[in-house]
Design a protein around this motif. Structure first.
Motif, short mmCIF file in Angstrom:
data_model
loop_
_atom_site.label_atom_id
_atom_site.label_comp_id
_atom_site.label_asym_id
_atom_site.label_seq_id
_atom_site.Cartn_x
_atom_site.Cartn_y
_atom_site.Cartn_z
N ALA A 177 -1.36 2.06 7.98
CA ALA A 177 -1.83 0.81 6.99
C ALA A 177 -0.86 0.84 5.86
CB ALA A 177 -3.18 0.79 6.98
N ALA A 178 0.14 1.72 5.77
CA ALA A 178 0.82 1.58 4.50
C ALA A 178 2.14 1.17 4.52
CB ALA A 178 0.95 3.12 3.95
N ASP A 179 2.67 0.50 3.58
CA ASP A 179 4.04 0.17 3.40
C ASP A 179 5.20 1.55 2.96
OD1 ASP A 179 3.75 -2.73 3.41
OD2 ASP A 179 2.27 -1.97 2.24
N TYR A 180 4.50 2.37 2.04
CA TYR A 180 5.26 3.63 1.65
C TYR A 180 4.27 4.70 1.89
CZ TYR A 180 8.44 -0.25 -0.18
OH TYR A 180 8.82 -1.06 -0.34
N LYS B 290 1.16 -3.98 9.72
CA LYS B 290 2.00 -3.94 8.75
C LYS B 290 3.38 -3.33 9.65
CE LYS B 290 0.16 -3.47 4.72
NZ LYS B 290 0.52 -4.23 3.46
N PHE C 228 -1.64 6.54 6.84
CA PHE C 228 -0.17 6.21 6.92
C PHE C 228 0.09 4.80 7.64
CE2 PHE C 228 0.35 10.57 5.47
CZ PHE C 228 1.15 10.33 4.36
N ILE D 24 1.01 -1.47 -0.07
CA ILE D 24 0.05 -0.03 0.07
C ILE D 24 0.78 1.21 -0.16
CG2 ILE D 24 -1.55 1.18 1.27
CD1 ILE D 24 -2.82 -1.08 2.22
N GLY E 253 5.35 -1.07 9.42
CA GLY E 253 5.60 0.39 9.61
C GLY E 253 5.72 0.91 8.28
N VAL E 254 5.56 2.46 8.26
CA VAL E 254 5.51 2.90 6.80
C VAL E 254 6.91 3.56 6.48
CG1 VAL E 254 4.32 5.03 7.99
CG2 VAL E 254 4.42 4.63 5.64
N LYS E 255 7.37 3.40 5.27
CA LYS E 255 8.64 3.98 4.80
C LYS E 255 8.22 5.03 4.39
CE LYS E 255 12.38 1.45 3.54
NZ LYS E 255 13.21 0.55 2.52
N MET E 256 8.75 6.39 4.62
CA MET E 256 8.05 7.64 4.22
C MET E 256 9.24 8.03 2.74
SD MET E 256 5.61 8.48 5.75
CE MET E 256 4.97 9.97 5.07
N VAL E 257 8.72 8.27 1.86
CA VAL E 257 9.63 8.83 0.61
C VAL E 257 9.39 10.35 0.43
CG1 VAL E 257 9.75 8.36 -1.73
CG2 VAL E 257 8.91 6.43 -0.34
N LEU F 296 10.38 6.41 -5.05
CA LEU F 296 9.25 5.36 -4.96
C LEU F 296 9.00 4.44 -6.09
CD1 LEU F 296 6.85 4.74 -3.26
CD2 LEU F 296 5.54 6.44 -4.62
#
Ligand SMILES: Cc1cc2nc3c(=O)[nH]c(=O)nc-3n(C[C@H](O)[C@H](O)[C@H](O)COP(=O)(O)OP(=O)(O)OC[C@H]3O[C@@H](n4cnc5c(N)ncnc54)[C@H](O)[C@@H]3O)c2cc1C
Ligand SMILES: Nc1ncnc2c1ncn2[C@@H]1O[C@H](COP(=O)(O)O)[C@@H](O)[C@H]1O
Lengths: 311, 246
Positions: free
Chosen positions: A286-289, B221, A284, A272, B223-227, B235
């Motif tokens: 629930a997101a991967d990026y 998940k 955010f 996601i 954790g989110v990776k911020m771009v 990305l």
């Protein structure tokens, strides 16, 4: 133990969900029988995905719309083969016949199976992905529908034995008036790549940037509920708890806050990406990026980058 | 027209899901319950609209324990004429379908409505099972329904489009978005609902075909990776090399 897979015919051909069901069936049983409606040239491909025996019901493809008839054909074949498992794809037709076939066979039923069963234990997600349940079959036969994208079918050189039979005639109670499908794009439930947008888009006139990104990726477009409710986008694009549930490899959410009802329909996506200007947007989590920024700047830039990557 | 609507009770859509100690059922503690949205917004309202146009009655049926009466009263407040509750905690779609079919078998309903699915069990099973038990045609995911005389014209959602079907026999229809617009019960409806009949009947025996033996929470998940928003090439690279989805 034998197993029966029913595959839907679509314009004398098969969709990905059909090959997935056959492949899944062949992994579950050495004696994998496949039932298909309508005799045509593409039937042998089912053998490449693992069908050992293919039973062709000699009837018009449109007959599949009559689930009362179809269920009888499937259940009769399953009884004749003494099948332990009946596998259907988790499509509109699959879900319409699963319960009917189960009643006919006094079988257990599990819809939306999302992994390989272990013995009589079948796993599925409940509550739009908020829980994973193990159902244990207590009957001698189990009827199940397989979620899309659960297995990655691989074709081989194998062939299958093909038998054509004539099923009982259609009951006249149901008449097909018309069928109207969106041509060209992959329907949302089958899409591997999805670009989805929400109220952050401000208005329907801005959707060209979404369509361009989808086009560059070869993705299908989706939207949040308020967007469909206000008529910015067609209803069939609405994903979530009260829309459709999807499970693509990639879900890009643009200007969508990530309300729990929205997530219920998309949180099974493999990857996601969230584009939002609010760092507190629940999506955010629930997101991967994540990309924190104004979508009107970010999306065209992403489209550009995708185009460069593809060429 | 004689119409029957199957209604179910589900946890409210934002409910936090937890399990009983042995992890085999949802815990009801602290959970708010509602009428399943597909049943309330689409199936029930379309049935009421058909009654308003063609005359007849709308009966709602629920398989459930006495605490479901609040949801049943709401259906009556929205406009159903009478209600039946089959007094049992439904163990499966198979159990529920047998109860509904048993009740309906000798009552000549023109249409039996169900919702597309319950939002907790996501089964989509009760409708087709009732249809099979009563040997009736079944129409899944109806987003549009018109009735002229005996003829029902039904638009069903299928992958990537719609299918329009016609049926002159009694049938079972599962309702999805588009079939009707949600109605909020008004004061008069709520008052009238208190006096409308709610019959309680005992269940028939059904042998179990499957049961839930384990429940778990999905893995979250990591954790989110911020771009960087300026760097969309990055990305694309991540989606290609790391996530391997493009
Ligand atoms: C019973 C029930 C069922 C429901 N079912 C569904 C369902 O199936 N599907 C569904 O989607 N919803 C459903 N909802 C509604 C859900 O609760 C949310 O209201 C809805 O998902 C919000 O849609 P949205 O994210 O598009 O809009 P919003 O919540 O308004 O979010 C818009 C987002 O866009 C961002 N944004 C704004 N401008 C920009 C910009 N320029 N650049 C970047 N980001 C920007 C904002 O930060 C915000 O996060 C349901 C609700 C209920 C009560
Ligand atoms: N306990 C119940 N009592 C009456 N109807 C039900 C019950 N459970 C489910 N239904 C109906 O069956 C539909 C589909 O449910 P399910 O098969 O659980 O997805 C629901 O939308 C309801 O219309």
């Amino acid at each position: 133990m034998s197993l029966l897979v029913f595959v839907e015919t679509a314009n004398k051909n098969y969709k990905k969900t059909a090959f997935e069901a056959v492949y899944f069936g062949s992994k579950l049983s050495e004696d994998c029988h496949v039932l298909t409606v309508g005799n045509h040239d593409n039937i042998p491909t089912l053998g490449q995905y693992g069908a050992k025996h293919i039973h062709v019901a000699n009837a018009d493809e449109a007959a599949q719309s009559d689930n009362q008839w179809l269920s009888k054909v499937i259940a009769d074949k399953a009884s004749e083969l003494d099948a332990e498992t009946v596998v259907l794809a988790h499509t509109a037709i699959g879900r319409a016949v699963a319960g009917r076939v189960a009643i006919r066979l006094k079988a257990a039923t599990v819809t939306g199976v999302a992994g390989m069963p272990e013995g009589k234990n079948f796993q599925k997600q409940l509550f739009g992905g908020k829980a994973i349940a193990t159902y244990t079959s207590l009957a001698s036969t189990t009827v199940m529908t397989l979620m899309g994208n659960t297995v990655k079918p691989e074709a081989s050189e194998a062939g299958a034995e093909i038998t054509v039979f004539t099923p009982e005639a259609l009951s006249p109670a149901v008449k097909v008036v018309s069928v109207n499908k969106v041509e060209g794009t992959v329907p949302l439930p089958e899409a591997e790549l999805v670009v989805s947008a929400g109220r952050g888009m401000k208005g329907p006139e801005n959707w060209s940037i979404i369509e361009e990104l989808a086009d560059a990726l070869g993705a299908t477009t989706a939207c949040s509920r308020p967007v469909a409710d206000t008529g910015w986008r067609p209803h069939h694009e609405h994903v979530g708890q009260t829309g459709i549930a999807i499970r693509p490899n990639l879900y890009i959410a643009i200007g969508i806050s990530g309300a729990i009802q929205h997530l219920a329909g998309v949180n099974n996506s493999k990857v996601i990406v969230v584009i939002n200007k609010d760092p507190e947007a629940p999506f955010f989590k629930a997101a991967d990026y994540g990309v924190l920024g104004d979508l009107f700047d970010v999306v065209p830039r992403l489209t550009e980058a995708v185009r460069n990557f593809k060429s | 027209m004689k119409l029957l609507v199957c209604i179910s009770k589900t946890p409210e859509t934002t409910a936090k899901i937890s399990f009983t100690e042995d992890n085999t059922a949802f815990s009801k503690e602290g959970v708010q319950f509602i009428m399943n949205p597909y049943d309330e917004w689409f199936a029930l309202v379309r049935a009421i609209e058909l009654k308003e146009k063609h005359g007849g009655t709308v009966t709602v049926i629920n398989v459930g324990t006495p605490d479901n009466d609040i949801v049943i009263r709401k259906a009556l407040a929205i406009g159903a004429d009478d209600a039946v509750r089959v007094n049992a905690d439904p163990a499966s779609a198979n159990f529920t379908a047998h109860q509904v079919a048993h009740y309906a078998q000798d009552k000549d309903f023109d249409i039996i409505f169900a919702g597309k699915e319950t939002i907790d069990f996501n089964g989509s099973l009760v409708g087709p099972m009732v249809a099979e038990l009563l040997d009736l045609p079944f129409f899944s995911y109806a987003s549009h329904l018109e009735v002229e005389g005996d003829t029902k014209t039904i638009t069903c959602d299928v992958e990537g489009g719609i299918e329009v079907l016609e049926c002159s026999a009694p049938c079972v229809i599962s309702a999805t978005k588009g079939l009707a617009q949600q109605r909020i019960p008004n004061m008069r409806g709520i008052m009238m609902a208190k006096r409308k009949p709610l019959e309680v009947v005992e269940p028939v025996d059904v042998s179990e075909t499957e049961k839930i033996t384990h429940l778990a929470h999905p893995e979250g998940k990591s954790g989110v990776k911020m771009v960087d928003p300026e760097n969309m090439e990055e990305l694309v690279r991540l989606l290609h090399e790391e996530a391997k989805v493009i």
